[in-house]
Design an enzyme around this catalytic site. Sequence first.
Site, PDB file in Angstrom:
ATOM      1  N   ASP A  70      -3.633   1.914  11.466  1.00  0.00           N
ATOM      2  CA  ASP A  70      -4.811   1.445  11.851  1.00  0.00           C
ATOM      3  C   ASP A  70      -4.743   1.074  13.385  1.00  0.00           C
ATOM      4  OD1 ASP A  70      -7.478   0.632  11.984  1.00  0.00           O
ATOM      5  OD2 ASP A  70      -7.632  -0.248  10.051  1.00  0.00           O
ATOM      6  N   PHE A  77     -14.176   2.651   5.429  1.00  0.00           N
ATOM      7  CA  PHE A  77     -13.196   1.724   4.644  1.00  0.00           C
ATOM      8  C   PHE A  77     -12.841   2.660   3.396  1.00  0.00           C
ATOM      9  CE2 PHE A  77     -13.659  -2.854   3.640  1.00  0.00           C
ATOM     10  CZ  PHE A  77     -12.714  -2.818   2.988  1.00  0.00           C
ATOM     11  N   ASP A  90       1.192   4.005   4.573  1.00  0.00           N
ATOM     12  CA  ASP A  90       0.050   4.554   3.988  1.00  0.00           C
ATOM     13  C   ASP A  90      -0.910   4.933   5.099  1.00  0.00           C
ATOM     14  OD1 ASP A  90      -0.303   1.843   4.180  1.00  0.00           O
ATOM     15  OD2 ASP A  90      -1.730   1.804   2.340  1.00  0.00           O
ATOM     16  N   GLY A 143       0.833  -1.168   0.153  1.00  0.00           N
ATOM     17  CA  GLY A 143      -0.124  -0.050  -0.213  1.00  0.00           C
ATOM     18  C   GLY A 143       0.736   1.427   0.118  1.00  0.00           C
ATOM     19  N   LYS A 183      -5.385   6.830  11.559  1.00  0.00           N
ATOM     20  CA  LYS A 183      -7.044   6.340  11.773  1.00  0.00           C
ATOM     21  C   LYS A 183      -6.903   6.650  13.432  1.00  0.00           C
ATOM     22  CE  LYS A 183      -9.077   3.685   8.374  1.00  0.00           C
ATOM     23  NZ  LYS A 183      -9.679   2.389   8.096  1.00  0.00           N
ATOM     24  N   ARG A 229      -6.152   0.469  -6.031  1.00  0.00           N
ATOM     25  CA  ARG A 229      -5.019   1.283  -5.469  1.00  0.00           C
ATOM     26  C   ARG A 229      -4.574   2.348  -6.319  1.00  0.00           C
ATOM     27  NH1 ARG A 229      -2.467  -2.170  -1.434  1.00  0.00           N
ATOM     28  NH2 ARG A 229      -2.636  -4.348  -1.749  1.00  0.00           N
TER      29      ARG A 229
HETATM   30  C1  PRP Z   1      -2.184  -1.897   5.662  1.00  0.00           C
HETATM   31  C2  PRP Z   1      -0.970  -0.819   5.499  1.00  0.00           C
HETATM   32  C3  PRP Z   1      -0.436  -0.924   6.807  1.00  0.00           C
HETATM   33  C4  PRP Z   1      -1.299  -1.769   7.609  1.00  0.00           C
HETATM   34  C5  PRP Z   1      -1.682  -0.844   8.745  1.00  0.00           C
HETATM   35  O1  PRP Z   1      -1.539  -2.926   4.828  1.00  0.00           O
HETATM   36  O2  PRP Z   1      -0.654  -0.550   4.487  1.00  0.00           O
HETATM   37  O3  PRP Z   1       0.685  -1.702   6.445  1.00  0.00           O
HETATM   38  O4  PRP Z   1      -2.311  -2.317   6.841  1.00  0.00           O
HETATM   39  O5  PRP Z   1      -2.655  -1.549   9.623  1.00  0.00           O
HETATM   40  P1  PRP Z   1      -2.209  -1.684  11.194  1.00  0.00           P
HETATM   41  O6  PRP Z   1      -1.994  -0.426  11.602  1.00  0.00           O
HETATM   42  O7  PRP Z   1      -3.649  -2.289  11.619  1.00  0.00           O
HETATM   43  O8  PRP Z   1      -1.281  -2.757  11.432  1.00  0.00           O
HETATM   44  P2  PRP Z   1      -2.265  -4.238   4.477  1.00  0.00           P
HETATM   45  O9  PRP Z   1      -1.911  -5.593   5.372  1.00  0.00           O
HETATM   46  O10 PRP Z   1      -3.613  -4.062   4.085  1.00  0.00           O
HETATM   47  O11 PRP Z   1      -1.669  -4.610   3.115  1.00  0.00           O
HETATM   48  P3  PRP Z   1      -1.047  -3.866   1.656  1.00  0.00           P
HETATM   49  O12 PRP Z   1      -0.302  -2.928   2.205  1.00  0.00           O
HETATM   50  O13 PRP Z   1      -0.526  -4.822   0.704  1.00  0.00           O
HETATM   51  O14 PRP Z   1      -2.554  -3.281   1.347  1.00  0.00           O
END
Ligand code: PRP
Length: 185
Positions: free
Chosen positions: A105, A154, A102, A46, A133, A167
């Site tokens: 969360d 979302f 990115d 991401g 977030k 993306r």
């Molecule tokens: C998303 C984002 C972060 C992570 C954040 O990655 O890019 O790496 O989640 O979440 P957290 O704070 O709850 O740990 P994702 O696992 O969706 O993979 P991606 O980057 O391939 O979309």
Amino acid sequence: MDQIHPDVERILFSEHDLKACVARMGQQITQDYAGQSLFVVSVLRGAAIFMADLVREIKLPLEMDYMAVSSYGDGVKTSGVVRVLKDLTDDIKGRHVLIVEDVLDSGLTLRYLMDHLALRDPASIAVATLLHKNVPNQADVNCRYIGFECPDEFIVGYGLDYAQRYRNLPYIGVLKPEIYSSVEA
Ligand code: PRP
């Protein structure tokens, strides 16, 4: 004016907002690390788009490297245990590391990465996240650079996906609930 994708309910951060935010953050980083060189780490997949834009706003010598991780969990909630799928190519000992994400969360991915990379004896580690977030029980992660505070919705676009799609949208928008609820049904 951004053309809105039919699966997107509304735009949260426009292409213009994102460009301005990335430019501001890049200037701040350039100022903060003046006279030093950076080792910029992006977490696939991401953050790749944000990183590509951010590094072009940082007017310092820098190296780019990538990690890929996956979280163990039940598919809905991450457990906080992270498995490294692709590690850094280069050694970060003595380097000023900037982790570019990115979105923060639950914070578990960044918490793990910071702890994991700190063991390699870098000169410093800081985090630049485009989105932060506001969620309950977030792991304690000190983000030196935050682009936007973001509602717990979302969201897709500018690197963020739903089922690997969206993306490539140039803005960040809220996905229509019928898109993800129809797949889950
Ligand atoms: C998303 C984002 C972060 C992570 C954040 O990655 O890019 O790496 O989640 O979440 P957290 O704070 O709850 O740990 P994702 O696992 O969706 O993979 P991606 O980057 O391939 O979309």
